[in-house]
Design a protein around this motif. Structure first.
Motif, mmCIF file in Angstrom:
data_model
loop_
_atom_site.group_PDB
_atom_site.id
_atom_site.type_symbol
_atom_site.label_atom_id
_atom_site.label_comp_id
_atom_site.label_asym_id
_atom_site.label_seq_id
_atom_site.Cartn_x
_atom_site.Cartn_y
_atom_site.Cartn_z
ATOM 1 N N LEU A 89 27.700 -18.540 5.108
ATOM 2 C CA LEU A 89 28.543 -18.000 4.042
ATOM 3 C C LEU A 89 29.912 -18.672 4.034
ATOM 4 C CD1 LEU A 89 27.716 -14.207 4.101
ATOM 5 C CD2 LEU A 89 27.309 -15.827 2.253
ATOM 6 N N SER A 94 31.617 -20.895 0.990
ATOM 7 C CA SER A 94 32.908 -20.630 0.362
ATOM 8 C C SER A 94 33.813 -21.859 0.494
ATOM 9 C CB SER A 94 33.543 -19.355 0.929
ATOM 10 O OG SER A 94 34.419 -19.664 1.966
ATOM 11 N N ALA A 141 24.072 -11.344 -0.241
ATOM 12 C CA ALA A 141 24.750 -11.629 1.015
ATOM 13 C C ALA A 141 24.928 -10.329 1.799
ATOM 14 C CB ALA A 141 26.099 -12.283 0.757
ATOM 15 N N ARG A 143 21.906 -22.037 -5.344
ATOM 16 C CA ARG A 143 22.306 -21.004 -4.415
ATOM 17 C C ARG A 143 21.250 -19.903 -4.391
ATOM 18 N NH1 ARG A 143 28.360 -19.214 -5.454
ATOM 19 N NH2 ARG A 143 27.401 -17.907 -7.010
#
Lengths: 653, 119
Positions: free
Chosen positions: A470, A474, A418, A580
């Motif tokens: 992102l 989360s 990330a 992911r």
């Protein structure tokens, strides 16, 4: 003394020795089975002793008393043998009564009928005895077939003994009828009697060394499990294998291992459906085996060791024990023991060092299946089980550590990925803005650097998409990605989504018009899923290849598919595409920008809609992604209502 | 060769354009390449005064490019541009002179280039 005589004496001597042996054992441990053995061999002893006195030594030869005694005692043999059958298996009560009445009639006939017995009466008596012993033989054979290991061999020996006894009697009957071949028949009779004695001896009172020898193959098999069992996928599988092997080693129909849960302070048994257990298969077919009402949760039966005196005691006292009548020791659970055909229970604690792991229990329908020496054997098995279970615990612990390390590694990978993916557009953003600033400062009159502004905008948009991705991840992982859900027609949502994107002209929608597919959706999130699937389809297929969206009803689900004629996904990668950060190996990282989170988020959204998502793809030919959602009745939807409100939400999203 | 161009190698076209524009604004001549293979073609033709090198690229990445450069005996001044956390270690391993860790600012870029160009 002739050879025939020697054989005869040997046979008699054997019976007497066995009688003395079982008598001694009965005095030491007076169980019903031991008493029945003593009675049976006692009766043979009486017949042998009286016969020897009268026929060989000519003592009291002429007394009516001796003949009647031998006759009456011989008649009891069948009945006494039936009692032994009952010690090892089930015999219908009415049959026992019939045999008892027959025996009473036979004794009365022997005592009161005129001597010598009329041929008719003698015939009836011999027939009665042969029939009863034949039934006993058949019962032992049946029991041998149902049993395993050492018990099977004992029952086979008992069946053989009874068969030889039947033949001995038939032989005696023939001898009376045809005195001419008497000598040969005498020899045959003596041999059959001896064989019968040997068989009974090893069947009913096998010496410990013989038991050990019989148990050895199963025991060896059990011990060899130590190498392979701890590698089985889970504890349940290991316990099931151990239970089977332990039951085999003791020649018992069934065994159970209760595993100690130290936190709950409970023992727990993995319960299998009753029809798969040996005990249920072994129960009398005439008696229906009902499900015993046990408090079973998730296939586990949990109990407090102090509440179960039969298996709990061995665990609490940390000592092997034998319960010969479980229903009497634990009357509260008598029905359960009865239904599972478990009367005798042999239990031993499973303990590794000072760590209590559980208890091993071996069940048999009748106590005589076990011998006293089996206590040591069952403890040996329990100790071996302790080693296996403890190895398994260590393996589990090690894999837990590995799983935690793997999770940490994935998280670190995620963070560094990330970070990397954010830094690239960030570089462009900062540098480009400073270039524009510097240019403007140096030459305020110059025209605006359009290309630079365009790059700045591109990087800003890319940055925005990454940040939103992102944030979605989360929120997805915290479980709260969905807003309000409303019944909507899925095909209609698909058409609106596609219409909003002018560049998606090669995307076609097909839906079953006759039956609208309706599901309760968070429309904004669902459009995100669709957008992701369509963008992927367009991205990974040639510029002129069509992309097809289909919507239909199937069973109780609404199905949606997005099909492309693109590069497809290698078979190995197909299960991983929803992970992911996974991107298939045939995808050039740079040509297809993105963090690889799109499908992960899409599947998360679908799953939060109680739906499923999967892919079907052939490399080189294309991919079809499927979404299945719980369907609603079509009349739930009121299209006018949702459209306006959702337009507002879409605009603000 | 003070007038030789600076070679910028990056697979991200936007970054490539931005860095080129920034250097151009400062008066440095610039050539670009989108991967290590393209960069090698440029290097074969004429030695650049400085190479700004991205590490992760398709076709031939930064490591591959440097290996070939060493094998063929080119004498290059290289500054690594990367977003990776261990940028410094990578730079040392491949024998680069300096590192520009992404995201960098315009001044850092210009200063680094000016420093190596004046050597």
């Amino acid at each position: 003394v002739s050879g025939l005589d020697q054989l005869q004496y040997l046979s008699w001597l054997l019976y007497l020795v066995v009688f003395v042996a079982v008598l001694v054992r009965t005095i030491r441990r007076p169980t019903p089975a031991h008493m029945d053995m003593t009675l049976f061999f006692g009766a043979t002893a009486v017949v042998i002793v009286v016969n020897t006195l009268t026929l060989r030594l000519h003592v009291a030869e002429q007394t009516w008393f001796a003949a009647d005694l031998v006759g009456a005692t011989a008649m009891t043999l069948g009945y006494l043998l039936l009692r032994l059958v009952r010690d090892f298996s089930d015999v219908p009560t009415w049959l026992v009564r019939v045999v008892e009445v027959g025996l009473a009639a036979a004794v009365i006939a022997i005592v009161f009928a005129p001597k010598p017995l009329p041929p008719m009466v003698a015939m009836l008596l011999v027939t009665y005895l042969v029939l009863v012993i034949a039934y006993d033989t058949w019962s032992f054979m049946r029991q041998a077939r149902r049993s395993r290991g050492v018990t099977r061999r004992r029952m086979q020996a008992a069946a053989a003994g009874s068969l030889f006894l039947t033949l001995t009697l038939v032989n005696a009957g023939i001898k009376v009828a045809t005195p001419s071949v008497s000598d040969m028949l005498d020899q045959l009779g003596a041999a059959l009697g001896l064989l019968s004695g040997v068989c009974y001896f090893i069947g009913f009172a096998p010496p410990t060394w013989l038991r050990r020898a019989w148990q050895e193959p199963e025991l060896r098999n059990f011990l060899s499990l130590a190498a392979t069992l701890p590698r089985l996928p889970d504890t349940r599988a290991i316990v099931c294998e151990l239970e089977r092997a332990a039951a085999d080693a003791l020649g018992a129909p069934s065994a159970s291992i209760a595993v100690w849960d130290a936190n709950a302070r409970m023992l727990q048994i993995y319960v299998r459906p009753p029809e798969t257990t040996m005990l249920a298969a072994n129960a009398d077919p005439g008696r229906a085996v009902q499900a015993v009402d046990l408090p079973i949760e998730d296939g586990l039966w949990r109990f407090d060791p102090s509440s179960r005196p039969v298996t709990g005691r061995a665990f609490l006292e940390q000592r092997a024990n034998l319960v010969t009548d479980a229903a009497r020791v634990d009357p509260g659970n008598a029905v359960a023991f009865d239904q599972y055909g478990a009367r005798a229970v042999l239990s031993a604690p499973i303990t590794a060092g000072d760590k209590r792991l559980g208890v091993l229990a071996i069940y048999a329908p009748r106590a005589p299946v076990f011998a006293n020496s089996d206590l040591e054997l069952v403890q040996l098995l329990a100790d071996q089980a302790a080693v296996i279970l403890e190895s398994r615990a260590l393996i589990d612990e090690a894999s837990d550590v590995r799983a935690r390390e793997e999770a940490t590694r994935l998280k670190e990978d995620f963070l560094s990925s990330a970070a990397h993916d954010l830094k690239t557009p960030l570089t462009g953003l900062v540098t480009q803005a400073q270039v524009l600033q510097r240019r403007a400062k140096r030459n305020p009159e110059a025209p605006v650097d359009q290309a630079g502004v365009e790059r700045l905008l591109q990087q800003s948009l890319r940055m925005r998409d990454l940040v939103l991705e992102l944030l979605d991840v989360s929120r997805l992982e915290q479980g709260g990605l969905l807003g309000e859900r409303r019944p909507v027609e899925v095909a209609q949502v698909a058409r609106r989504t596609i219409k909003r994107n002018p560049t998606w002209q090669r995307v076609k929608v097909t839906a079953d018009a006759s039956q609208p597919a309706v599901a309760a959706l968070d429309v904004v999130r669902f459009e995100q899923v669709l957008t992701n699937l369509i963008e992927n389809a367009l991205k990974y297929s040639p510029h002129d290849a069509p992309v097809h969206v289909r919507v239909w009803n199937e069973a109780n689900e609404v199905l949606l598919s997005v099909e492309d004629r693109g590069i497809g996904i290698p078979f190995d990668d197909q299960p991983l595409v929803f992970d992911r950060f996974h991107r298939a190996r045939n995808v050039d990282d740079r040509r297809f920008a993105g963090m690889g989170l799109g499908l992960y988020i899409a599947r998360g959204i679908v799953e939060q809609h109680d739906g499923r998502m999967w892919v079907d793809s052939t490399p080189g030919q294309g991919s079809t992604f499927f979404v299945a959602l719980p369907a609603l009745e079509p009349d739930h939807t009121r299209p006018d209502e949702w459209s306006a409100a959702d337009e507002g939400r879409l605009a603000s999203a | 060769v003070p007038d030789a161009p600076i070679l910028v190698v990056d697979d991200d076209p936007t970054i490539l354009a931005t860095v080129s524009e920034a250097l151009d604004l400062e008066g440095f001549p610039v050539v670009t390449a989108t991967n290590g293979a393209e960069a090698l073609i440029v290097v074969e033709r004429s030695t650049p005064s400085l190479v700004l090198l991205d590490m992760r690229m398709p076709v031939l990445d930064g490591w591959g490019f440097m290996r070939v450069v060493r094998e063929r005996g080119f004498d290059l001044t290289v500054v690594v541009m990367t977003a990776a956390a261990d940028a410094r270690r990578w730079a040392r391993e491949i024998g680069a002179q300096d590192v520009l860790a992404k995201p960098f600012e315009l001044d850092e870029l210009v200063n680094a280039v000016a420093r190596f160009r004046s050597v």
